[in-house]
Design a protein around this motif. Structure first.
Motif, mmCIF file in Angstrom:
data_model
loop_
_atom_site.group_PDB
_atom_site.id
_atom_site.type_symbol
_atom_site.label_atom_id
_atom_site.label_comp_id
_atom_site.label_asym_id
_atom_site.label_seq_id
_atom_site.Cartn_x
_atom_site.Cartn_y
_atom_site.Cartn_z
ATOM 1 N N VAL A 171 -8.061 9.611 3.635
ATOM 2 C CA VAL A 171 -7.224 8.920 2.653
ATOM 3 C C VAL A 171 -7.281 9.670 1.326
ATOM 4 C CG1 VAL A 171 -6.824 6.756 1.423
ATOM 5 C CG2 VAL A 171 -7.719 6.717 3.760
ATOM 6 N N ALA A 173 -7.336 9.878 -2.442
ATOM 7 C CA ALA A 173 -7.769 8.912 -3.462
ATOM 8 C C ALA A 173 -6.922 9.055 -4.720
ATOM 9 C CB ALA A 173 -9.248 9.107 -3.776
ATOM 10 N N LYS A 182 -12.205 7.126 5.629
ATOM 11 C CA LYS A 182 -12.154 5.719 6.020
ATOM 12 C C LYS A 182 -11.977 5.692 7.532
ATOM 13 C CE LYS A 182 -12.052 4.197 1.709
ATOM 14 N NZ LYS A 182 -13.118 3.364 1.107
ATOM 15 N N ASP A 298 -7.086 -0.389 1.339
ATOM 16 C CA ASP A 298 -6.720 0.640 2.303
ATOM 17 C C ASP A 298 -5.572 0.128 3.150
ATOM 18 O OD1 ASP A 298 -8.778 2.460 1.570
ATOM 19 O OD2 ASP A 298 -10.216 1.216 2.656
ATOM 20 N N LEU A 321 -4.302 4.759 0.050
ATOM 21 C CA LEU A 321 -5.113 3.942 -0.851
ATOM 22 C C LEU A 321 -4.185 3.392 -1.919
ATOM 23 C CD1 LEU A 321 -8.045 3.055 -1.539
ATOM 24 C CD2 LEU A 321 -8.128 5.008 -3.100
ATOM 25 N N GLN A 330 -1.515 5.900 -8.047
ATOM 26 C CA GLN A 330 -2.011 5.923 -6.674
ATOM 27 C C GLN A 330 -1.010 5.254 -5.734
ATOM 28 O OE1 GLN A 330 -5.860 4.135 -6.491
ATOM 29 N NE2 GLN A 330 -6.818 5.584 -7.880
#
Length: 405
Positions: A171, A173, A182, A298, A321, A330
């Motif tokens: 994932v 970030a 993850k 997530d 994420l 993000q």
């Protein structure tokens, strides 16, 4: 492009095995043997993890320090490139004798990076050579936990494979430049049951699906060959995708127990994507996953299509994420290189028999984006793809945004 892993014997892998008594059913001992495999990863040259040991217990709720744990301990921590473990390739983790019975908890214990170094777990992005450290969960010291259902019979070998899905386990970030692990893991019996075949476009992604959920996936090798194994006996949909090419689908692939069936007598070809005018024209679907909570969630974002008759297939999936109210950069995702022409579909008849493909012209406007987070599923669509107007960016003409909860 990838190195070939050398076969490792159990004797080289195993140190002293700690089988801590307790939890047995009094019916003697059996042997548990484990290996590791992988589905293809998205946009990475390599995804490396360093395995120290595997722990199993007969109680799914057993704590780290509870009695009754049995362990397969590697003589030395083993760094494994998960992307080498495709087309049926397995990395042996070893075996151990332990009390016969049912085991419901497994923990895969990884070594930790030293400081911020990329020396135990790391990725290399596609087309690059630099290592990027892969941050692992703080709980890795006690192992990545799986709920399993493994039965060990007295005086027999129980053979299982840990399927480590690298594509869905790495994932990004947000804008930090960091990558988090993850892990998406499952345990399946080791069998010779599977599906093999060939594709005309080398490097195409090939997956076996049931009700739109991938069960096994791989990437065709340099000769276009693929093997999807091990799997449970049953009926599957074979889905073949590649950026810039139309999807190819083989329905009703029946796989008997203990057999690896061959799909098609010739390599399966995919049509070049086109908008009807320009060969190579493709589409992009992008968007953002966000949360109203202070802590990011997530999510798994997938692109799905419904074929005629309502049969769902998954075209691609990415872990994301989410953005938070204070970190709005993000949570972005993008599926690029999507074909504009309809998929070609055939029905499987018998192992190795020729396939007859026909264009499924009924699926226009049946493309959906699905986001799953914390047990909540949200769909956006149906979407009708249109050609990208600016091929120099990943910003597509269609977007789908999701907010959780």
């Amino acid at each position: 492009m990838k190195k070939t892993l050398q076969s490792l014997g159990a004797a080289a892998l195993l140190a002293t095995v700690a089988a801590c008594g307790g939890g047995g059913d009094g019916a003697g001992t059996g042997t548990l043997r484990l290996a590791l495999t992988d589905a293809p990863a998205c946009g990475y040259e390599s995804v490396n993890v360093t395995v120290e040991r595997v722990r199993v217990h007969q109680s799914s709720g057993a704590a780290d320090n509870a009695a009754g744990w049995s362990e397969i301990v590697l003589a030395q921590p083993k760094t494994i490139d998960l992307l080498d473990l495709t087309n049926g390739a397995l990395e042996e983790l070893g075996q151990t004798a332990l009390p016969a019975g049912s085991y419901t908890q497994l923990r895969l214990v990884l070594a930790a990076n030293s400081g911020g170094n990329a020396d135990a777990n790391w990725i290399v992005k596609e087309g690059q050579t630099a290592k990027i450290a892969l941050d692992t969960p703080s709980a890795q010291q006690s192992g990545l936990k799986l709920n399993v259902n493994m039965t060990v019979q007295p005086n027999q070998v129980a053979d299982f494979v840990i399927d480590f899905d690298a594509c869905k386990s790495v994932v990004v970030a947000g804008s930090s430049g960091k990558y988090n692990l993850k892990p998406v893991l499952r345990v399946i019996p080791r069998t010779f049951t599977g599906v093999s075949g060939a594709v005309a476009q080398v490097g195409s992604a090939v997956s076996l699906q049931q009700a739109g959920t991938p069960v096994r996936a791989t990437v065709a090798d340099a000769q276009g060959n693929f093997v999807l194994r091990p799997i449970e006996p049953g009926s599957y949909t074979l889905v073949i995708t590649r950026p810039g090419y139309a999807t190819a689908v083989v329905k009703e692939v029946s796989v008997p127990s203990g057999q690896t069936v061959v799909v098609g007598s010739a390599p399966i070809a995919q049509d070049v994507s086109t908008d009807g005018v320009t060969p190579g024209a493709t589409a992009t679907v992008s968007g953002q996953v966000s949360t109203t909570e202070a802590t990011a969630v997530d999510a798994l974002v997938s692109l799905r299509q419904a074929l005629s008759g309502g049969l769902p297939i998954e075209l691609a999936a990415l872990p994301v994420l989410s953005a938070t109210p204070t970190a709005t950069t993000q949570g972005n995702y993008a599926f690029a290189g999507l074909p504009l022409n309809d998929p070609r579909v055939a029905t499987y008849s018998a192992s190795g028999a020729p396939l007859t493909f026909a264009t499924d012209t009924t699926v226009a406007g049946k493309l959906t984006v699905r986001a799953v987070a914390n047990g909540i599923t949200k769909d956006a669509g149906p979407l009708t793809l249109i050609a990208d107007t600016d091929t120099s960016t990943t910003t597509g003409d269609l977007s789908a945004n999701f907010t959780f909860p």
